[in-house]
Design an enzyme around this catalytic site. Structure first.
Site, short mmCIF file in Angstrom:
data_model
loop_
_atom_site.label_atom_id
_atom_site.label_comp_id
_atom_site.label_asym_id
_atom_site.label_seq_id
_atom_site.Cartn_x
_atom_site.Cartn_y
_atom_site.Cartn_z
N ASP A 11 0.87 -1.17 0.00
CA ASP A 11 0.00 0.00 0.00
C ASP A 11 0.91 1.22 0.00
O ASP A 11 2.12 1.11 0.20
CB ASP A 11 -0.90 -0.01 1.26
CG ASP A 11 -1.80 1.22 1.34
OD1 ASP A 11 -2.38 1.59 0.30
OD2 ASP A 11 -1.92 1.83 2.42
N SER A 12 0.31 2.39 -0.19
CA SER A 12 1.10 3.62 -0.09
C SER A 12 1.50 3.90 1.35
O SER A 12 2.37 4.73 1.59
CB SER A 12 0.28 4.79 -0.62
OG SER A 12 -0.89 4.93 0.17
N TYR A 43 -0.78 8.40 -2.77
CA TYR A 43 -0.88 7.97 -4.16
C TYR A 43 -2.07 8.66 -4.84
O TYR A 43 -2.08 8.82 -6.06
CB TYR A 43 -1.12 6.45 -4.24
CG TYR A 43 0.11 5.58 -4.12
CD1 TYR A 43 1.35 6.09 -3.73
CD2 TYR A 43 0.03 4.22 -4.41
CE1 TYR A 43 2.45 5.27 -3.61
CE2 TYR A 43 1.15 3.40 -4.31
CZ TYR A 43 2.35 3.92 -3.91
OH TYR A 43 3.44 3.10 -3.81
N GLY A 44 -3.04 9.03 -4.03
CA GLY A 44 -4.28 9.61 -4.57
C GLY A 44 -4.09 10.87 -5.38
O GLY A 44 -4.93 11.23 -6.21
N CYS A 74 -4.32 -1.59 -1.88
CA CYS A 74 -4.42 -0.17 -2.17
C CYS A 74 -5.39 -0.03 -3.35
O CYS A 74 -5.16 -0.61 -4.42
CB CYS A 74 -3.03 0.34 -2.56
SG CYS A 74 -3.02 2.03 -3.18
N ASN A 75 -6.47 0.69 -3.12
CA ASN A 75 -7.46 0.85 -4.20
C ASN A 75 -6.91 1.66 -5.35
O ASN A 75 -7.28 1.46 -6.51
CB ASN A 75 -8.71 1.54 -3.67
CG ASN A 75 -9.53 0.64 -2.79
OD1 ASN A 75 -10.46 0.00 -3.24
ND2 ASN A 75 -9.17 0.56 -1.51
N THR A 76 -6.03 2.62 -5.03
CA THR A 76 -5.49 3.47 -6.08
C THR A 76 -4.65 2.63 -7.03
O THR A 76 -4.79 2.72 -8.26
CB THR A 76 -4.68 4.63 -5.46
OG1 THR A 76 -5.47 5.24 -4.42
CG2 THR A 76 -4.34 5.68 -6.48
N GLU A 153 -3.12 8.75 8.43
CA GLU A 153 -1.67 8.60 8.63
C GLU A 153 -1.21 9.38 9.86
O GLU A 153 -0.28 8.98 10.54
CB GLU A 153 -0.90 9.05 7.38
CG GLU A 153 -1.01 8.11 6.19
CD GLU A 153 -0.12 6.85 6.27
OE1 GLU A 153 0.94 6.91 6.91
OE2 GLU A 153 -0.51 5.82 5.69
N CYS A 185 -10.83 2.99 -0.34
CA CYS A 185 -9.44 3.29 -0.03
C CYS A 185 -9.16 2.53 1.26
O CYS A 185 -9.97 2.58 2.19
CB CYS A 185 -9.23 4.79 0.19
SG CYS A 185 -7.59 5.20 0.87
N THR A 186 -8.04 1.81 1.29
CA THR A 186 -7.79 0.94 2.44
C THR A 186 -7.51 1.70 3.74
O THR A 186 -7.53 1.12 4.81
CB THR A 186 -6.64 -0.05 2.14
OG1 THR A 186 -5.52 0.69 1.62
CG2 THR A 186 -7.08 -1.11 1.16
N HIS A 187 -7.26 2.99 3.63
CA HIS A 187 -7.10 3.79 4.85
C HIS A 187 -8.45 4.05 5.55
O HIS A 187 -8.48 4.30 6.74
CB HIS A 187 -6.48 5.15 4.54
CG HIS A 187 -4.98 5.13 4.33
ND1 HIS A 187 -4.40 4.61 3.20
CD2 HIS A 187 -3.96 5.57 5.11
CE1 HIS A 187 -3.08 4.75 3.30
NE2 HIS A 187 -2.80 5.32 4.44
N1 DGL Z 1 -4.66 3.33 0.75
C1 DGL Z 1 -4.63 3.68 -0.60
C2 DGL Z 1 -5.86 3.32 -1.37
O1 DGL Z 1 -6.50 2.35 -1.02
C3 DGL Z 1 -3.97 4.92 -1.08
C4 DGL Z 1 -4.11 6.17 -0.33
C5 DGL Z 1 -3.21 7.25 -0.89
O2 DGL Z 1 -2.00 7.07 -0.83
O3 DGL Z 1 -3.73 8.25 -1.41
O4 DGL Z 1 -6.21 3.94 -2.34
#
Ligand code: DGL
Length: 279
Positions: A11-12, A43-44, A74-76, A153, A185-187
């Site tokens: 993931d990011s 990453y977004g 990571c969804n992105t 974060e 988004c996994t966050h």
């Molecule tokens: N956790 C990530 C996702 O699922 C990326 C979040 C990010 O870095 O913007 O998209």
């Protein structure tokens, strides 16, 4: 596949830990190698080229540990780089997006589904496309939530800032009458209490991580991989040796790991990957 080979997860940042917690719960005998690319988060707000380049280098890094499968937690990355990564690497690579779509379709009753995600994921259009591939009647409402990743974060999940952002981002989805919301988004599952507060009890919250781990279990079985042979949490010589790497601060990653998973009896090593594009 060999039972001793680990599973790679990336993931990011710490968002992929939402997948790790289901892995520990449902596939407790597996070893994992985790990479959190916090030097390049979020990453977004990255370009597709950058997101693909980061994924490429991370999977190459994980391959050095002989991983038997990789989860793009990571969804992105799942939205933007999965076709490229699947084409390039011989190891099975699973994203979180398709499992999230399948999980949402199982629970929606009115077929009005909200997806909250990063700007890059929303711009990719990957969620509405994936929903339509599986159900042409479903209406999908996407909403970018760029403040959520820095809030998570930074460990500020219960802050007034988190509440205000949630109210603002979720207002159009409430207005649209969704009955199901996907954490795209996994966050974001770490913000579930605040999101639940804003949406009320009637909207179902879908964390794609659960379905992803179920699908990973099926894949491992199908490919003849047997699980490792030591129970999770065991501290003895047979304890699964999970490894955590980050491109950013190992101390902050460790602190987040402890906060999000409760117990985090692992070390985190800082590594920088060579040949990086972007900074
Ligand atoms: N956790 C990530 C996702 O699922 C990326 C979040 C990010 O870095 O913007 O998209």
């Amino acid at each position: 596949m060999d039972e001793m080979q680990p599973i790679g997860i990336f993931d990011s940042g710490v968002g992929g830990l939402t997948v790790v917690r289901f892995l520990f719960a449902n596939l407790p005998k597996e070893r994992i190698i985790y990479f959190g690319d916090t030097a390049h988060i979020p990453y977004g707000s990255r370009t597709p080229q950058e997101i693909i380049a980061f994924g490429d280098e991370i999977v190459s890094f994980l391959m050095r540990y002989g991983v038997k499968a990789v989860v793009a937690a990571c969804n992105t990355s799942s939205s933007v780089s999965l076709p490229y990564l699947k084409e390039k690497f011989s190891v099975p690579i699973l994203g979180v997006l398709e499992p999230g779509v399948r999980a949402a379709l199982k629970v929606t009753r009115n077929k009005r589904v909200g997806v909250i995600a990063t700007t890059a994921t929303v711009n990719s259009g990957a969620y509405p496309r994936a929903f339509r591939r599986q159900d042409s009647e479903v209406e999908v409402f996407t909403q970018a939530c760029p403040l959520f990743v820095p809030i998570v974060e930074g460990g500020r999940m219960e802050s007034p800032e988190a509440r205000e952002a949630a109210r603002e981002y979720l207002a159009p989805l409430k207005e649209a009458g969704i009955d199901t919301l996907v954490f795209g988004c996994t966050h974001y599952p770490f913000l579930a209490p605040v999101i639940r507060e804003v949406l009320g009890p009637d909207v179902r919250l879908v964390d794609p991580a659960e379905e992803t781990v179920k699908e990973l279990a099926v894949l491992l079985k199908k490919d003849g991989g047997r699980p490792g042979n030591s129970p999770v949490g065991s501290r003895g010589p047979h304890a699964p040796r999970h490894l955590f790497f980050t491109s950013g601060s190992a101390v902050s990653f460790y602190d987040s790991g402890k906060k999000f998973l409760g117990e985090f009896p692992f070390t985190v090593e800082q590594v920088s990957l060579d040949g990086r594009k972007g900074s």
